[in-house]
Design a protein around this motif. Structure first.
Motif, short mmCIF file in Angstrom:
data_model
loop_
_atom_site.label_atom_id
_atom_site.label_comp_id
_atom_site.label_asym_id
_atom_site.label_seq_id
_atom_site.Cartn_x
_atom_site.Cartn_y
_atom_site.Cartn_z
N GLY A 1 0.83 -1.23 -0.03
CA GLY A 1 0.04 -0.68 -0.40
C GLY A 1 0.57 0.99 -0.59
O GLY A 1 2.45 1.15 -0.18
N GLN A 2 0.51 2.26 0.54
CA GLN A 2 1.44 3.43 0.66
C GLN A 2 1.04 3.93 2.13
O GLN A 2 0.13 3.74 2.83
CB GLN A 2 0.05 4.53 -0.19
CG GLN A 2 1.25 4.22 -1.88
CD GLN A 2 0.30 5.64 -2.75
OE1 GLN A 2 -0.05 6.16 -2.58
NE2 GLN A 2 0.75 5.56 -4.30
N SER A 3 2.54 4.71 2.23
CA SER A 3 2.76 5.33 3.77
C SER A 3 1.91 6.64 3.63
O SER A 3 3.74 7.09 2.71
CB SER A 3 3.48 4.70 4.58
OG SER A 3 3.84 5.17 5.18
N THR A 4 1.88 7.13 4.40
CA THR A 4 2.08 8.99 4.15
C THR A 4 2.57 9.34 5.65
O THR A 4 2.49 9.21 6.26
CB THR A 4 0.93 9.71 3.94
OG1 THR A 4 0.55 9.05 2.19
CG2 THR A 4 1.09 11.27 2.99
N VAL A 5 4.07 10.05 5.25
CA VAL A 5 4.50 10.45 6.14
C VAL A 5 4.51 11.71 6.49
O VAL A 5 5.24 12.54 5.79
CB VAL A 5 5.77 10.58 7.04
CG1 VAL A 5 6.52 10.94 7.86
CG2 VAL A 5 6.14 8.81 6.96
N GLU A 6 3.53 13.25 7.25
CA GLU A 6 3.82 14.04 7.76
C GLU A 6 4.77 14.76 8.52
O GLU A 6 4.37 14.54 9.72
CB GLU A 6 2.28 15.10 7.62
CG GLU A 6 1.60 15.03 7.25
CD GLU A 6 -0.17 14.79 6.90
OE1 GLU A 6 -0.63 15.33 7.84
OE2 GLU A 6 -0.01 15.64 5.92
N ALA A 7 5.72 15.33 8.57
CA ALA A 7 6.84 16.07 9.21
C ALA A 7 7.18 17.52 9.35
O ALA A 7 6.63 17.80 7.85
CB ALA A 7 7.97 15.39 9.09
N LYS B 1 5.36 25.06 12.73
CA LYS B 1 4.20 25.65 12.42
C LYS B 1 3.25 24.76 11.33
O LYS B 1 2.57 24.39 10.83
CB LYS B 1 3.76 26.92 12.29
CG LYS B 1 4.15 27.59 13.36
CD LYS B 1 4.18 29.45 13.36
CE LYS B 1 4.79 29.53 15.14
NZ LYS B 1 4.38 31.52 14.87
N THR B 2 4.62 24.39 10.18
CA THR B 2 4.18 23.32 9.11
C THR B 2 5.13 22.70 8.47
O THR B 2 5.71 21.96 9.54
CB THR B 2 4.20 24.88 7.57
OG1 THR B 2 6.14 25.03 7.84
CG2 THR B 2 3.95 26.42 7.55
N TRP B 3 3.83 21.49 7.87
CA TRP B 3 4.86 20.72 7.71
C TRP B 3 4.90 19.85 6.10
O TRP B 3 4.36 20.93 5.55
CB TRP B 3 3.80 19.58 8.71
CG TRP B 3 2.53 20.00 7.89
CD1 TRP B 3 2.39 18.49 6.88
CD2 TRP B 3 1.25 20.20 8.28
NE1 TRP B 3 0.96 19.17 6.22
CE2 TRP B 3 0.24 19.70 7.32
CE3 TRP B 3 0.80 21.22 9.21
CZ2 TRP B 3 -0.91 19.62 7.59
CZ3 TRP B 3 -0.78 21.69 9.66
CH2 TRP B 3 -0.82 20.75 8.64
N ARG B 4 5.75 19.62 5.91
CA ARG B 4 5.80 18.69 4.69
C ARG B 4 5.43 17.21 4.75
O ARG B 4 4.73 16.89 5.63
CB ARG B 4 7.75 18.70 4.34
CG ARG B 4 8.68 18.11 4.85
CD ARG B 4 9.72 18.39 5.00
NE ARG B 4 10.16 17.60 5.59
CZ ARG B 4 10.67 17.54 7.50
NH1 ARG B 4 9.91 18.95 7.84
NH2 ARG B 4 11.24 17.33 7.88
N SER B 5 4.90 16.23 3.22
CA SER B 5 4.41 15.43 3.32
C SER B 5 5.58 14.61 1.90
O SER B 5 5.55 14.84 0.96
CB SER B 5 3.20 15.69 2.35
OG SER B 5 2.38 15.70 3.47
N ASN B 6 5.50 13.45 2.42
CA ASN B 6 6.34 12.47 1.72
C ASN B 6 5.35 10.95 1.77
O ASN B 6 5.10 10.81 2.54
CB ASN B 6 7.54 12.20 2.41
CG ASN B 6 8.17 13.18 2.09
OD1 ASN B 6 8.97 13.71 0.82
ND2 ASN B 6 8.91 13.00 3.39
#
Length: 156
Positions: free
Chosen positions: A103-109, A115-120
């Motif tokens: 499947g897929q795993s989304t990691v928000e760091a 205050k803001t984050w990025r996603s992979n």
């Protein structure tokens, strides 16, 4: 009667000693979500118990391979906790005592501003096996398929 009961109990004991099975698949997918959360919060004790002794994790993008000791050590010393780790589109394939989840795993760091984050987003395959100690995660392969940072850079 008593000897028959003892014989039945002794025959069933090896099955009980095997611990939790990797099947049904729906239960394994739920346990796999617990693994995602333990990885997110750096729960080294959970990870150490969950992984098979000869566990291996292949990271395609950075061309590295981690064993169980490396994953547990990283969880013990991790300085940050990602905002979230979620899975989607998880499917199971099984053969005998082995189940492969994909499947897929989304990691928000969190970014440095807090205050803001990025996603992979990663495509994953996780191989689970039934062992005498229960269902264990034997192998993981991940491949990054999307990044919010790459999307931002492409938009410029």
């Amino acid at each position: 009667m008593k000897s028959t009961l003892m014989l039945l109990l002794s025959a069933a004991l090896p099955f009980a000693a095997q611990g939790a099975s990797c099947l049904p698949a729906a239960d394994l997918i739920a346990r796999d979500s617990q693994y995602e959360e333990a990885t997110r919060v750096n729960d080294a004790a959970f990870v150490e118990n969950y992984l098979a002794d000869d566990f291996v994790w292949v990271h395609n993008l950075v061309s590295s391979i981690d064993d169980k000791a490396a994953v547990v050590a990283r969880a013990k010393k991790a300085a940050t906790v990602p905002k979230s780790r979620t899975t989607s589109g998880v499917q199971a394939q099984s053969l005998g005592d082995t189940v492969v989840l994909r499947g897929q795993s989304t990691v928000e760091a969190w970014n440095a501003d807090g205050k803001t984050w990025r996603s992979n987003r990663y495509q994953f395959m996780r191989t689970y096996v039934n062992t005498p100690a229960g269902c264990k995660l034997l192998a993981v392969q991940t491949m990054k398929v999307w990044s919010s940072e790459a999307e931002k850079a492409a938009a410029k």
